[in-house]
Design a protein around this motif. Structure first.
Motif, short mmCIF file in Angstrom:
data_model
loop_
_atom_site.label_atom_id
_atom_site.label_comp_id
_atom_site.label_asym_id
_atom_site.label_seq_id
_atom_site.Cartn_x
_atom_site.Cartn_y
_atom_site.Cartn_z
N GLY A 43 0.79 -1.24 0.00
CA GLY A 43 0.00 0.00 0.00
C GLY A 43 0.81 1.28 0.00
O GLY A 43 0.27 2.36 0.20
N LYS A 46 3.43 1.69 -4.89
CA LYS A 46 4.21 1.14 -6.00
C LYS A 46 3.38 1.09 -7.29
O LYS A 46 3.83 1.54 -8.36
CB LYS A 46 4.72 -0.26 -5.65
N THR A 47 2.19 0.54 -7.20
CA THR A 47 1.34 0.46 -8.38
C THR A 47 0.91 1.87 -8.83
O THR A 47 0.85 2.15 -10.03
CB THR A 47 0.11 -0.42 -8.09
N THR A 48 0.69 2.74 -7.86
CA THR A 48 0.36 4.13 -8.19
C THR A 48 1.47 4.75 -9.04
O THR A 48 1.20 5.46 -10.01
CB THR A 48 0.14 4.95 -6.91
N1 LIG Z 1 -7.72 5.26 -7.47
C1 LIG Z 1 -7.50 5.35 -6.17
N2 LIG Z 1 -8.29 6.08 -5.37
C2 LIG Z 1 -8.07 6.18 -4.03
N3 LIG Z 1 -7.05 5.59 -3.40
C3 LIG Z 1 -6.23 4.83 -4.13
C4 LIG Z 1 -6.40 4.67 -5.55
N4 LIG Z 1 -5.41 3.87 -6.01
C5 LIG Z 1 -4.67 3.53 -4.94
N5 LIG Z 1 -5.15 4.12 -3.82
C6 LIG Z 1 -4.58 4.02 -2.46
O1 LIG Z 1 -3.24 4.48 -2.54
C7 LIG Z 1 -2.38 3.70 -1.71
C8 LIG Z 1 -1.28 3.11 -2.56
O2 LIG Z 1 -1.85 2.11 -3.41
P1 LIG Z 1 -0.97 1.24 -4.41
O3 LIG Z 1 -1.87 0.31 -5.06
O4 LIG Z 1 -0.15 2.15 -5.24
O5 LIG Z 1 -0.01 0.50 -3.36
P2 LIG Z 1 1.05 -0.66 -3.66
O6 LIG Z 1 2.34 -0.20 -3.09
O7 LIG Z 1 1.01 -1.05 -5.09
O8 LIG Z 1 0.47 -1.82 -2.74
P3 LIG Z 1 0.60 -3.44 -2.91
O9 LIG Z 1 1.94 -3.75 -2.36
O10 LIG Z 1 -0.49 -3.94 -2.05
O11 LIG Z 1 0.44 -3.77 -4.35
C9 LIG Z 1 -3.27 2.67 -1.04
O12 LIG Z 1 -3.63 3.17 0.23
C10 LIG Z 1 -4.47 2.60 -1.96
O13 LIG Z 1 -5.63 2.25 -1.24
#
Ligand SMILES: Nc1ncnc2c1ncn2[C@@H]1O[C@H](COP(=O)(O)OP(=O)(O)OP(=O)(O)O)[C@@H](O)[C@H]1O
Ligand SMILES: [Mg+2]
Length: 248
Positions: A43, A46-48
């Motif tokens: 969370g 990374k995906t963001t």
């Molecule tokens: N479109 C969106 N609207 C609101 N919040 C979002 C959105 N996309 C992601 N988030 C929030 O932003 C934060 C980062 O999300 P992200 O998916 O980038 O994390 P991550 O590092 O890829 O996590 P993981 O290791 O679980 O894949 C999280 O708290 C997620 O809930």
């Protein structure tokens, strides 16, 4: 002062979703042809980050540049491999590989050349007329990866592509991605939760903090390939990164 060795420049990248602060003023470069792994807690964003590179989302502040220009999916060819296998079930392996190239309206000769090359590289000859459901998960994922490389993207983004796989399949596909990366010279950004995987694959590992994410540390890895996951040097780096993350 544009540096020709830089493929991606991330400048003061900040992202909020409403009041949720996800990325906090992150800046770094990715070199042309580099294999970069990004690790960080669940969370943390990374995906963001990948979604900002492909402009699925726009930054709140700061920006991302590819070859010196603001990232633009219409201009820059970026391939993304997700965790979920996402081949098109109604197309054969070969047609899956051709699909993106035909959309790009490449000349037929060029499509044939690239598809044959990828089929050969990935050892998919015997599967070319099969449909994805006839294949094992790992072969299906090989096709996704092959399709991504066949696009000859400026940038290949991989978001935990081996997350669901058992360790044997992962080792196999990790070697395959390294082979394809060497063969094609593509710049690769590979996101993973798995620290051993990051140390096995990357030339450099970026460690992110909890959100709002910043870069906690970058670790250069110049161990010879194929890497020995049991060597003391490998284990020392793996332990160091684990110490930095502490996500338990
Ligand atoms: N479109 C969106 N609207 C609101 N919040 C979002 C959105 N996309 C992601 N988030 C929030 O932003 C934060 C980062 O999300 P992200 O998916 O980038 O994390 P991550 O590092 O890829 O996590 P993981 O290791 O679980 O894949 C999280 O708290 C997620 O809930
Ligand atoms: Mg994610």
């Amino acid at each position: 002062m544009e540096n020709n060795d830089v493929k991606v420049r991330v400048e003061h990248l900040t992202k909020y979703f409403g009041s949720l602060h996800v990325l906090d003023d992150v800046s770094f470069d990715i070199k042309k042809g580099e294999f970069l792994c990004v690790v960080g807690p669940t969370g943390c964003g990374k995906t963001t980050f990948l979604n900002l590179l492909t402009r699925i989302y726009m930054p709140t502040k700061g920006d991302l540049y590819i070859d010196g220009e603001p990232a633009d999916p219409k201009k820059h060819s970026i391939s993304v491999v997700f965790q979920e296998p996402s081949s098109m079930p109604w197309l054969t392996v070969e047609k899956n590989l051709r699909f993106g190239l035909e959309i790009k309206k490449l000349p037929k000769d060029e499509i044939n050349r690239r598809v044959e090359n990828i089929i050969k590289l990935l050892g998919l000859e015997e599967f070319r007329n099969n449909y994805p459901h006839q294949l094992s998960v790992s072969t299906a994922q090989r096709i996704i990866i092959g399709r991504a490389f066949a696009m000859q993207p400026d940038l290949l983004l991989m978001d935990e592509p081996y997350g669901q796989m058992d360790i044997k399949l992962r080792f196999y596909l990790e070697d395959e991605v390294v082979r394809l990366w060497k063969e094609t010279g593509t710049t690769v950004v590979f996101i993973t939760h798995n620290i051993e995987e990051a140390v096995y694959l990357a030339q450099r590992v970026l460690i992110l903090t909890n959100k709002p994410a910043k870069i906690k540390e970058e670790v250069m890895i110049d161990l010879p390939r194929p890497r020995d996951v049991t060597s003391p040097e490998f284990i020392a780096i793996r332990n160091h990164i684990t110490e930095q993350i502490k996500w338990w």
